[in-house]
Design a protein around this motif. Structure first.
Motif, PDB file in Angstrom:
ATOM      1  N   LEU A 139      -2.377   9.855 -45.344  1.00  0.00           N
ATOM      2  CA  LEU A 139      -2.588   8.425 -45.137  1.00  0.00           C
ATOM      3  C   LEU A 139      -3.234   8.171 -43.778  1.00  0.00           C
ATOM      4  O   LEU A 139      -4.180   7.371 -43.660  1.00  0.00           O
ATOM      5  CB  LEU A 139      -1.260   7.675 -45.232  1.00  0.00           C
ATOM      6  CG  LEU A 139      -1.295   6.162 -44.978  1.00  0.00           C
ATOM      7  CD1 LEU A 139      -2.275   5.482 -45.935  1.00  0.00           C
ATOM      8  CD2 LEU A 139       0.101   5.567 -45.121  1.00  0.00           C
ATOM      9  N   ALA A 140      -2.753   8.867 -42.750  1.00  0.00           N
ATOM     10  CA  ALA A 140      -3.323   8.719 -41.411  1.00  0.00           C
ATOM     11  C   ALA A 140      -4.794   9.123 -41.396  1.00  0.00           C
ATOM     12  O   ALA A 140      -5.626   8.469 -40.756  1.00  0.00           O
ATOM     13  CB  ALA A 140      -2.536   9.554 -40.409  1.00  0.00           C
TER      14      ALA A 140
ATOM     15  N   SER B 187       2.914   3.087 -35.600  1.00  0.00           N
ATOM     16  CA  SER B 187       3.643   3.897 -36.570  1.00  0.00           C
ATOM     17  C   SER B 187       2.991   3.774 -37.947  1.00  0.00           C
ATOM     18  O   SER B 187       2.552   2.683 -38.346  1.00  0.00           O
ATOM     19  CB  SER B 187       5.101   3.440 -36.639  1.00  0.00           C
ATOM     20  OG  SER B 187       5.767   4.071 -37.697  1.00  0.00           O
ATOM     21  N   VAL B 188       2.923   4.870 -38.665  1.00  0.00           N
ATOM     22  CA  VAL B 188       2.333   4.859 -40.004  1.00  0.00           C
ATOM     23  C   VAL B 188       3.110   3.942 -40.945  1.00  0.00           C
ATOM     24  O   VAL B 188       2.577   3.463 -41.940  1.00  0.00           O
ATOM     25  CB  VAL B 188       2.241   6.304 -40.566  1.00  0.00           C
ATOM     26  CG1 VAL B 188       1.783   6.308 -42.014  1.00  0.00           C
ATOM     27  CG2 VAL B 188       1.274   7.134 -39.729  1.00  0.00           C
TER      28      VAL B 188
ATOM     29  N   ILE C  31      -3.456   5.510 -31.681  1.00  0.00           N
ATOM     30  CA  ILE C  31      -2.678   6.731 -31.935  1.00  0.00           C
ATOM     31  C   ILE C  31      -1.685   6.416 -33.054  1.00  0.00           C
ATOM     32  O   ILE C  31      -0.734   5.663 -32.850  1.00  0.00           O
ATOM     33  CB  ILE C  31      -1.942   7.218 -30.671  1.00  0.00           C
ATOM     34  CG1 ILE C  31      -2.931   7.478 -29.536  1.00  0.00           C
ATOM     35  CG2 ILE C  31      -1.122   8.483 -30.991  1.00  0.00           C
ATOM     36  CD1 ILE C  31      -2.264   7.894 -28.217  1.00  0.00           C
ATOM     37  N   LEU C  32      -1.944   6.959 -34.227  1.00  0.00           N
ATOM     38  CA  LEU C  32      -1.029   6.797 -35.352  1.00  0.00           C
ATOM     39  C   LEU C  32       0.103   7.812 -35.229  1.00  0.00           C
ATOM     40  O   LEU C  32      -0.134   8.966 -34.852  1.00  0.00           O
ATOM     41  CB  LEU C  32      -1.774   7.001 -36.668  1.00  0.00           C
ATOM     42  CG  LEU C  32      -2.876   5.973 -36.966  1.00  0.00           C
ATOM     43  CD1 LEU C  32      -3.764   6.477 -38.087  1.00  0.00           C
ATOM     44  CD2 LEU C  32      -2.263   4.616 -37.323  1.00  0.00           C
ATOM     45  N   ILE C  33       1.320   7.391 -35.543  1.00  0.00           N
ATOM     46  CA  ILE C  33       2.499   8.212 -35.321  1.00  0.00           C
ATOM     47  C   ILE C  33       3.339   8.300 -36.592  1.00  0.00           C
ATOM     48  O   ILE C  33       3.596   7.275 -37.234  1.00  0.00           O
ATOM     49  CB  ILE C  33       3.345   7.633 -34.157  1.00  0.00           C
ATOM     50  CG1 ILE C  33       2.465   7.470 -32.906  1.00  0.00           C
ATOM     51  CG2 ILE C  33       4.550   8.525 -33.849  1.00  0.00           C
ATOM     52  CD1 ILE C  33       3.057   6.555 -31.859  1.00  0.00           C
TER      53      ILE C  33
END
Length: 211
Positions: A11-12, A136-137, A203-205
């Motif tokens: 997904l990211a 956050s994702v 920044i995706l986490i």
């Protein structure tokens, strides 16, 4: 690696492709510790830094890190009066790096943010040389409309509770489309493209952070 972790990574990757075509930079990490490491690699020593209201940046640890590092920090929470707080926020609008999160991000890379006073979203739009967002994702949504609904019904009620605000969503747990003086849904901003390439860095986490 669990099936859920694999899903988050895929997904990211999709979101990052969307960000890239919208002139924004994207990264993905599994943990908040990795997010902090990447952020400190991106921000050069000596840079001026400010931030808006965000629980995610506190959870990542970037606020404490820059407060204790070799940076010029415009920290509104250090103000001793409302007037000083306003002056610090004004200076922060022209910082080298502005830290924050996004209330939602679509699978296609659009950022959805809703704000009360508007200072945070104003900085995302214009002012700081760089905007560095920790997202956050779990905030990923399929459409802008779904993002707005998510913010109003999932993020706003607990934020109103945290800030001790008198809003219908705090009472009922869902959006009342209010015009309360305490509303935290004054400004709705959709970032669908960055005119300045890679000014906005996301920044995706993989971990769940914020609201």
């Amino acid at each position: 690696m669990s099936p859920k972790d694999i899903y988050k990574g895929k997904l990211a990757e999709k979101i990052i492709k969307g960000l890239n075509k919208r002139n924004m930079e994207g990264h993905y990490v599994a943990t908040k510790e990795e997010a902090l490491k990447i952020a400190l690699e991106i921000i050069p020593e000596g840079a001026s830094i400010s931030w808006g209201g965000s629980e995610s940046i506190k959870e990542v640890g970037i606020v404490d890190a820059v407060r204790g590092g070799n940076y010029t920090v415009f920290d509104r929470d250090s103000a001793k009066s409302p007037e000083e707080r306003t002056e610090i926020m004004k200076k922060g609008m022209f910082a080298d790096y502005y830290l924050g999160s996004s209330n939602a991000v679509t699978f296609d890379g659009e950022l959805v943010n809703i704000d009360g006073m508007g200072g945070r979203v104003a900085a995302y739009i214009w002012g700081p040389e760089n905007v560095l967002l920790f997202v956050s994702v779990n905030k990923a949504v399929s459409t802008v409309e779904e993002g707005i609904s998510r913010v109003r019904n999932c993020a706003a009620p607990p934020n109103a509770e945290r800030l001790n605000l008198n809003t219908p969503c705090r009472t009922t747990g869902t959006c009342g489309n209010c015009l309360s003086a305490d509303t935290i849904c004054s400004q709705i901003v959709i970032t669908r493209y960055s005119k300045i390439k890679n000014r906005i860095k996301v920044i995706l986490i993989g971990e769940e952070l914020g609201y």
